[in-house]
Design a protein around this motif. Structure first.
Motif, PDB file in Angstrom:
ATOM      1  N   LYS A  60       0.509  -1.399   0.135  1.00 33.17           N
ATOM      2  CA  LYS A  60      -0.391   0.161  -0.416  1.00 33.17           C
ATOM      3  C   LYS A  60       0.940   1.049  -0.435  1.00 33.17           C
ATOM      4  CE  LYS A  60      -4.116  -1.643   0.270  1.00 33.17           C
ATOM      5  NZ  LYS A  60      -4.748  -1.462  -1.092  1.00 33.17           N
ATOM      6  N   LYS A  61       1.621   1.035   0.272  1.00 34.35           N
ATOM      7  CA  LYS A  61       2.671   2.180   0.323  1.00 34.35           C
ATOM      8  C   LYS A  61       2.500   3.438   1.537  1.00 34.35           C
ATOM      9  CE  LYS A  61       5.805   0.991  -3.171  1.00 34.35           C
ATOM     10  NZ  LYS A  61       5.132  -0.282  -3.652  1.00 34.35           N
ATOM     11  N   PRO A  62       2.052   3.411   2.403  1.00 38.45           N
ATOM     12  CA  PRO A  62       0.999   4.625   3.225  1.00 38.45           C
ATOM     13  C   PRO A  62       2.182   5.976   3.455  1.00 38.45           C
ATOM     14  CG  PRO A  62       1.949   3.055   4.586  1.00 38.45           C
ATOM     15  CD  PRO A  62       2.123   2.148   3.223  1.00 38.45           C
ATOM     16  N   ARG A  63       1.606   7.031   3.544  1.00 34.74           N
ATOM     17  CA  ARG A  63       2.051   8.341   3.491  1.00 34.74           C
ATOM     18  C   ARG A  63       3.368   7.895   4.828  1.00 34.74           C
ATOM     19  NH1 ARG A  63       1.641  12.470   7.203  1.00 34.74           N
ATOM     20  NH2 ARG A  63      -0.302  12.122   7.112  1.00 34.74           N
ATOM     21  N   ARG A  64       4.519   7.953   4.545  1.00 37.38           N
ATOM     22  CA  ARG A  64       5.340   7.886   5.607  1.00 37.38           C
ATOM     23  C   ARG A  64       5.052   9.242   7.610  1.00 37.38           C
ATOM     24  NH1 ARG A  64      10.923   6.173   6.126  1.00 37.38           N
ATOM     25  NH2 ARG A  64      10.772   5.348   3.635  1.00 37.38           N
ATOM     26  N   PHE A  65       5.192   8.102   8.274  1.00 39.59           N
ATOM     27  CA  PHE A  65       4.855   9.097   9.492  1.00 39.59           C
ATOM     28  C   PHE A  65       3.764   9.103   9.956  1.00 39.59           C
ATOM     29  CE2 PHE A  65       9.228   9.682   8.666  1.00 39.59           C
ATOM     30  CZ  PHE A  65      10.311   8.511  10.416  1.00 39.59           C
ATOM     31  N   GLY A  66       2.191   8.370   9.223  1.00 43.34           N
ATOM     32  CA  GLY A  66       0.726   8.712   8.836  1.00 43.34           C
ATOM     33  C   GLY A  66       0.293   7.473   9.648  1.00 43.34           C
ATOM     34  N   LEU A  67      -0.739   7.934  10.597  1.00 36.90           N
ATOM     35  CA  LEU A  67      -1.343   7.072  11.528  1.00 36.90           C
ATOM     36  C   LEU A  67      -1.230   5.369  10.654  1.00 36.90           C
ATOM     37  CD1 LEU A  67      -2.986   6.353  13.766  1.00 36.90           C
ATOM     38  CD2 LEU A  67      -5.042   6.799  12.626  1.00 36.90           C
ATOM     39  N   SER A  68      -1.503   4.695   9.669  1.00 34.22           N
ATOM     40  CA  SER A  68      -1.061   3.609   9.432  1.00 34.22           C
ATOM     41  C   SER A  68       0.044   3.236   9.671  1.00 34.22           C
ATOM     42  CB  SER A  68      -2.066   3.880   7.447  1.00 34.22           C
ATOM     43  OG  SER A  68      -3.161   3.632   7.889  1.00 34.22           O
TER      44      SER A  68
ATOM     45  N   CYS B 206       2.487   4.594  10.929  1.00 38.77           N
ATOM     46  CA  CYS B 206       2.752   4.468  12.698  1.00 38.77           C
ATOM     47  C   CYS B 206       2.350   3.116  13.006  1.00 38.77           C
ATOM     48  CB  CYS B 206       2.632   5.785  13.039  1.00 38.77           C
ATOM     49  SG  CYS B 206       3.596   6.639  13.142  1.00 38.77           S
ATOM     50  N   THR B 207       0.960   2.658  12.804  1.00 37.70           N
ATOM     51  CA  THR B 207       0.363   2.064  13.038  1.00 37.70           C
ATOM     52  C   THR B 207       0.503   0.301  12.885  1.00 37.70           C
ATOM     53  OG1 THR B 207      -1.169   3.245  13.894  1.00 37.70           O
ATOM     54  CG2 THR B 207      -2.268   0.510  13.997  1.00 37.70           C
ATOM     55  N   ASN B 208       1.388  -0.144  12.130  1.00 40.15           N
ATOM     56  CA  ASN B 208       1.657  -1.018  11.046  1.00 40.15           C
ATOM     57  C   ASN B 208       3.328  -1.049  11.983  1.00 40.15           C
ATOM     58  OD1 ASN B 208       0.321  -2.924   9.548  1.00 40.15           O
ATOM     59  ND2 ASN B 208      -0.426  -0.698   9.041  1.00 40.15           N
ATOM     60  N   TRP B 209       3.548  -0.395  12.111  1.00 43.12           N
ATOM     61  CA  TRP B 209       5.041  -0.065  12.138  1.00 43.12           C
ATOM     62  C   TRP B 209       5.605  -0.806  13.624  1.00 43.12           C
ATOM     63  CZ3 TRP B 209       9.034  -1.467  10.366  1.00 43.12           C
ATOM     64  CH2 TRP B 209       9.964  -1.409   9.039  1.00 43.12           C
ATOM     65  N   TRP B 210       4.287  -0.184  14.712  1.00 39.62           N
ATOM     66  CA  TRP B 210       4.146  -0.468  15.369  1.00 39.62           C
ATOM     67  C   TRP B 210       3.408  -1.688  16.221  1.00 39.62           C
ATOM     68  CZ3 TRP B 210      -0.686  -2.009  19.075  1.00 39.62           C
ATOM     69  CH2 TRP B 210       0.012  -1.650  20.368  1.00 39.62           C
ATOM     70  N   VAL B 211       3.002  -2.354  15.437  1.00 39.01           N
ATOM     71  CA  VAL B 211       2.956  -4.248  15.488  1.00 39.01           C
ATOM     72  C   VAL B 211       3.690  -4.307  15.436  1.00 39.01           C
ATOM     73  CG1 VAL B 211       1.542  -5.874  14.406  1.00 39.01           C
ATOM     74  CG2 VAL B 211       0.311  -3.727  15.070  1.00 39.01           C
TER      75      VAL B 211
END
Length: 168
Positions: free
Chosen positions: A151-159, A161-166
């Motif tokens: 998906k390549k979401p916007r870096r440091f966006g909510l999605s 950050c959530t995926n990297w937190w997981v």
């Protein structure tokens, strides 16, 4: 095909349900883990059902659910292994792809895993290690990383950050 003027289903509701379940399941598993440790402490066998003694109807029902869960999860995780062995037998060993080959390969593989499980006395602890080492990354970490790659979401966006937190 139109059915009485009802609007077709959008992807919003399934997506919201999926997000709800993705965040709910880890919370429920952590709750069960913490409460189970609080109640039983370290005095639990590898198989918690052997530790419990009553009520018998609940233990029997739980055993039925465990058997159904293990059979289903074994099929999901063993299917790639079946395919890999069958592909090796067809390509390298020049067997004809047939139902007989599939039945034989799967029966031998299931019998082999059964013998390994029965002959290793510390299999429960070993499975805990393999579960943490192999199944946790494929169940929790890889889907997040694959989603980030696709998906390549916007870096440091909510999605993002959530995926990297997981992941961490």
């Amino acid at each position: 095909m139109q059915s009485g003027g009802i609007q077709p289903c959008t992807m919003l509701l399934p997506w919201l349900v999926l997000l709800f379940l993705v965040y709910l399941m880890p919370c429920l598993r952590w709750d069960v883990a913490f409460i189970g440790y609080w109640v039983f402490g370290n005095g639990v066998d590898d198989n918690i059902l052997l530790t419990l003694h009553r009520p018998t109807w609940l233990i029997a029902t739980t055993n039925i659910f465990v058997v159904a869960h293990v059979i289903g999860s074994y099929q999901v995780y063993a299917m790639p292994v079946f395919d890999m062995i069958e592909a090796y037998a067809v390509k390298s060993l020049k067997y004809n792809p047939s139902t007989l080959l599939r039945v034989c390969v799967r029966t031998v593989f299931v019998a082999f895993t059964l013998v390994v499980g029965m002959t290793i006395p510390f299999f429960g602890g070993l499975m805990g290690f393999f579960g943490g080492f192999a199944l946790a990354p494929t169940s929790y970490y890889l889907p997040c990383i694959i989603w980030l790659i696709i998906k390549k979401p916007r870096r440091f966006g909510l999605s993002w950050c959530t995926n990297w937190w997981v992941y961490f």
